[in-house]
Design a protein around this motif. Structure first.
Motif, short mmCIF file in Angstrom:
data_model
loop_
_atom_site.label_atom_id
_atom_site.label_comp_id
_atom_site.label_asym_id
_atom_site.label_seq_id
_atom_site.Cartn_x
_atom_site.Cartn_y
_atom_site.Cartn_z
N LYS A 1 0.82 -1.20 0.00
CA LYS A 1 0.00 0.00 0.00
C LYS A 1 0.86 1.26 0.00
O LYS A 1 0.46 2.31 0.51
CB LYS A 1 -0.92 -0.01 1.22
CG LYS A 1 -1.85 -1.21 1.24
CD LYS A 1 -2.67 -1.24 2.49
CE LYS A 1 -3.80 -0.26 2.36
NZ LYS A 1 -4.72 -0.33 3.50
N ARG A 2 2.06 1.17 -0.59
CA ARG A 2 2.95 2.33 -0.63
C ARG A 2 2.38 3.44 -1.51
O ARG A 2 1.72 3.17 -2.50
CB ARG A 2 4.31 1.95 -1.22
CG ARG A 2 5.16 1.19 -0.28
CD ARG A 2 6.42 0.83 -0.98
NE ARG A 2 6.09 -0.26 -1.89
CZ ARG A 2 6.94 -1.13 -2.34
NH1 ARG A 2 8.19 -1.04 -2.04
NH2 ARG A 2 6.55 -2.09 -3.15
N ASP B 1 7.28 -2.87 11.61
CA ASP B 1 7.39 -2.19 10.32
C ASP B 1 7.76 -3.20 9.24
O ASP B 1 8.60 -4.08 9.47
CB ASP B 1 8.46 -1.09 10.35
CG ASP B 1 8.00 0.15 11.09
OD1 ASP B 1 6.79 0.28 11.34
OD2 ASP B 1 8.87 0.98 11.39
N ARG C 1 10.22 1.59 3.15
CA ARG C 1 9.22 1.24 4.16
C ARG C 1 7.93 0.92 3.40
O ARG C 1 7.58 1.59 2.45
CB ARG C 1 8.99 2.39 5.11
CG ARG C 1 8.03 2.08 6.25
CD ARG C 1 7.73 3.31 7.09
NE ARG C 1 8.91 4.06 7.43
CZ ARG C 1 9.57 3.96 8.60
NH1 ARG C 1 9.16 3.12 9.50
NH2 ARG C 1 10.64 4.68 8.84
N ASN D 1 3.85 0.47 3.57
CA ASN D 1 2.61 0.66 4.30
C ASN D 1 1.73 -0.53 3.93
O ASN D 1 1.04 -0.52 2.94
CB ASN D 1 1.94 1.98 3.91
CG ASN D 1 0.67 2.23 4.67
OD1 ASN D 1 0.40 1.56 5.66
ND2 ASN D 1 -0.11 3.18 4.23
#
Length: 102
Positions: A15-16, A31, A94, A96
């Motif tokens: 979901k980046r 994370d 990172r 999401n």
């Protein structure tokens, strides 16, 4: 990505945001990290930062069911796990994401 493991179905939902954002060095347990070696991002791996034990500290748990064995890494803090990835020449982002186990 949909994988089956011992009767369970695991789905990684990426979901980046498509825009690039500078990431602060404030990584936490839980994370999700996407990391790769080459510039083409041809072999991405997904892992979650985990607390292994008081003695060993923190590490990455591989989320790619069919990826095989990864090198084990131990670090003093969640953020220093990312420092190890950098030292080993990995690029990372990172993610999401949420982990869905059915």
């Amino acid at each position: 990505m949909l994988e089956e493991c011992g009767g369970l179905t695991m789905k990684i939902v990426d979901k980046r945001n498509k825009r690039k954002e500078k990431q602060a060095n404030d990584w936490q347990v839980g994370d999700v990290v996407c990391f790769w070696k080459d510039a083409e991002k041809s072999e991405k791996s997904y892992a979650i930062i985990t607390h292994i034990s008081q003695e060993d500290g923190y590490g990455l748990t591989n989320l790619n069911v069919s990826a095989g064995t990864e090198d084990v890494m131990f670090a003093a803090t969640p953020s220093s796990v990312i420092d190890i990835l950098i030292d080993r020449g990995f690029h990372f982002e990172r993610v999401n994401a949420k982990l869905v186990i059915e």
